[in-house]
Design an enzyme around this catalytic site. Structure first.
Site, mmCIF file in Angstrom:
data_model
loop_
_atom_site.group_PDB
_atom_site.id
_atom_site.type_symbol
_atom_site.label_atom_id
_atom_site.label_comp_id
_atom_site.label_asym_id
_atom_site.label_seq_id
_atom_site.Cartn_x
_atom_site.Cartn_y
_atom_site.Cartn_z
ATOM 1 N N ASP A 137 -4.494 -4.438 -5.084
ATOM 2 C CA ASP A 137 -3.846 -4.916 -6.300
ATOM 3 C C ASP A 137 -4.370 -4.173 -7.536
ATOM 4 O O ASP A 137 -5.508 -3.709 -7.533
ATOM 5 C CB ASP A 137 -4.133 -6.421 -6.420
ATOM 6 C CG ASP A 137 -3.037 -7.152 -7.157
ATOM 7 O OD1 ASP A 137 -2.082 -6.496 -7.608
ATOM 8 O OD2 ASP A 137 -3.148 -8.380 -7.283
ATOM 9 N N HIS A 196 0.660 3.620 -8.787
ATOM 10 C CA HIS A 196 0.906 3.578 -7.340
ATOM 11 C C HIS A 196 0.487 4.900 -6.687
ATOM 12 O O HIS A 196 -0.073 4.925 -5.599
ATOM 13 C CB HIS A 196 2.385 3.296 -7.050
ATOM 14 C CG HIS A 196 2.822 1.944 -7.517
ATOM 15 N ND1 HIS A 196 2.085 0.814 -7.295
ATOM 16 C CD2 HIS A 196 3.923 1.538 -8.203
ATOM 17 C CE1 HIS A 196 2.712 -0.231 -7.820
ATOM 18 N NE2 HIS A 196 3.825 0.184 -8.377
ATOM 19 N N LEU A 219 -9.911 4.872 14.432
ATOM 20 C CA LEU A 219 -9.460 3.804 13.530
ATOM 21 C C LEU A 219 -7.956 3.561 13.628
ATOM 22 O O LEU A 219 -7.174 4.513 13.659
ATOM 23 C CB LEU A 219 -9.803 4.187 12.080
ATOM 24 C CG LEU A 219 -9.291 3.232 10.994
ATOM 25 C CD1 LEU A 219 -10.223 2.040 10.845
ATOM 26 C CD2 LEU A 219 -9.150 3.948 9.666
HETATM 27 C C1 V07 Z 1 1.759 2.447 -1.287
HETATM 28 C C2 V07 Z 1 -0.244 3.062 -2.650
HETATM 29 C C3 V07 Z 1 -1.430 2.174 -2.421
HETATM 30 C C4 V07 Z 1 -1.530 1.053 -3.415
HETATM 31 C C5 V07 Z 1 -0.550 -0.043 -3.194
HETATM 32 C C6 V07 Z 1 0.897 0.156 -3.565
HETATM 33 C C7 V07 Z 1 1.407 1.570 -3.584
HETATM 34 C C8 V07 Z 1 0.325 4.347 1.301
HETATM 35 C C9 V07 Z 1 1.471 3.911 1.926
HETATM 36 C C10 V07 Z 1 1.874 4.154 3.305
HETATM 37 C C11 V07 Z 1 2.655 3.238 3.988
HETATM 38 C C12 V07 Z 1 2.998 3.458 5.327
HETATM 39 C C13 V07 Z 1 2.552 4.584 5.956
HETATM 40 C C14 V07 Z 1 1.792 5.509 5.301
HETATM 41 C C15 V07 Z 1 1.451 5.291 3.976
HETATM 42 C C16 V07 Z 1 2.140 3.147 0.960
HETATM 43 C C17 V07 Z 1 3.715 1.822 -0.048
HETATM 44 C C18 V07 Z 1 2.973 1.783 -1.203
HETATM 45 C C19 V07 Z 1 5.004 1.100 0.043
HETATM 46 F F1 V07 Z 1 2.885 4.798 7.248
HETATM 47 N N1 V07 Z 1 0.274 3.896 0.064
HETATM 48 N N2 V07 Z 1 1.374 3.155 -0.170
HETATM 49 N N3 V07 Z 1 3.298 2.490 1.042
HETATM 50 N N4 V07 Z 1 1.017 2.397 -2.456
#
Ligand code: V07
Length: 259
Positions: free
Chosen positions: A39, A56, A150
């Site tokens: 968050d 983000h 992991l």
């Molecule tokens: C998202 C970055 C981290 C902070 C929180 C919100 C934004 C990595 C992924 C991701 C998801 C699936 C995957 C590989 C990477 C991601 C979303 C948002 C929607 F297989 N960061 N991140 N997906 N944020």
């Protein structure tokens, strides 16, 4: 001269390097499953007069660094809450951007994850996710399915009450069709109907950015989980903070593990 040696020794024992802290942590019980509510990305951006999407993007880089350290510590599963079923209410441009992040993340980091023996998984309602997002994640899951390091588990379009309700509906169906008998329904068999059936329950939950609530995240699974909250915003979360959370977890284990 003696004084100076003493002073030098004291300084050396009171502030350990990250490397030393990692080695100490590894001597004790490391949490097998760590879950994180990441968050504070929007707030991080706002503080810098940047658009929320910049937060983000910065948060995505922290996911990479956190994964690396978790793997090194011997954590078996890292579940990251990346997008909740409530997040669709955000402005369309922000949602569209978030749905591109899995592709961007995997485009940049999948080769390294494969190199490090990481297995990518996800929980959540896949049906509502854009095809481009699911294709990228599906490919990463396929490419890493034989890795046994992991498990990097992304919770995407995940909501725990809906998950529990769906599990109840499946149980009812299975009972009506004779696959399941009411007498066999217990905590263990019920858990096998949840999206997390592949995972053991989290040992430690970390939530950043000062909110002290679960926000519909793994309600069933967190019945016995230790919680660690910090005011640090997710893009500012670093290796030292992850070690701090695990040290706190290990401190609680030492105090209550005796009897
Ligand atoms: C998202 C970055 C981290 C902070 C929180 C919100 C934004 C990595 C992924 C991701 C998801 C699936 C995957 C590989 C990477 C991601 C979303 C948002 C929607 F297989 N960061 N991140 N997906 N944020």
């Amino acid at each position: 001269m003696l004084n100076r040696i003493k002073l030098w020794k004291n300084q050396n024992t009171t502030s350990s390097t990250l490397r030393e802290r990692i080695e100490e942590i590894k001597k004790l019980r490391v949490p097998e499953h760590v879950a994180i509510i990441m968050d504070g990305n929007g707030r991080w951006a706002k503080k810098r007069a940047l658009p929320r999407i910049a937060g983000h993007h910065e948060g995505m880089k922290v996911v990479r660094k956190t994964t690396k350290l978790a793997n090194e510590l011997g954590i078996k599963t890292l579940t990251l809450y990346a997008f909740s079923t409530e997040n669709w209410k955000r402005p369309k441009n922000e949602v569209d951007y978030l749905m591109k992040l899995p592709e961007e993340f995997l485009g940049s980091f999948l080769p390294e994850l494969i190199e490090e023996n990481v297995q990518v998984k996800m929980i959540g309602y896949k049906e509502q996710l854009p095809l481009h997002t699911m294709n990228a994640i599906g490919r990463a899951m396929e490419d890493t399915k034989n890795n046994d390091g992991l498990v990097l588990n992304f919770a995407l379009n995940y909501g725990s009450r809906a998950e529990i309700l769906d599990a109840v509906k499946k149980v009812i169906k299975d009972c009506n069709s004779g696959i399941m008998e009411e007498e066999h329904l217990n905590e263990e068999t019920f858990a096998s109907y949840l999206m997390t059936s592949d995972f053991k329950d989290p040992d430690l939950l970390i939530r950043t950015s000062g909110e002290i609530r679960l926000s519909n995240f793994m309600l069933w699974q967190m019945a016995y989980t230790e919680f660690w909250f910090t005011d640090v915003l997710w893009p500012d979360f670093n290796d030292g903070h992850l070690l701090e959370a695990i040290e706190a977890f290990q401190g609680r284990q030492r105090r209550f593990g005796g009897v």
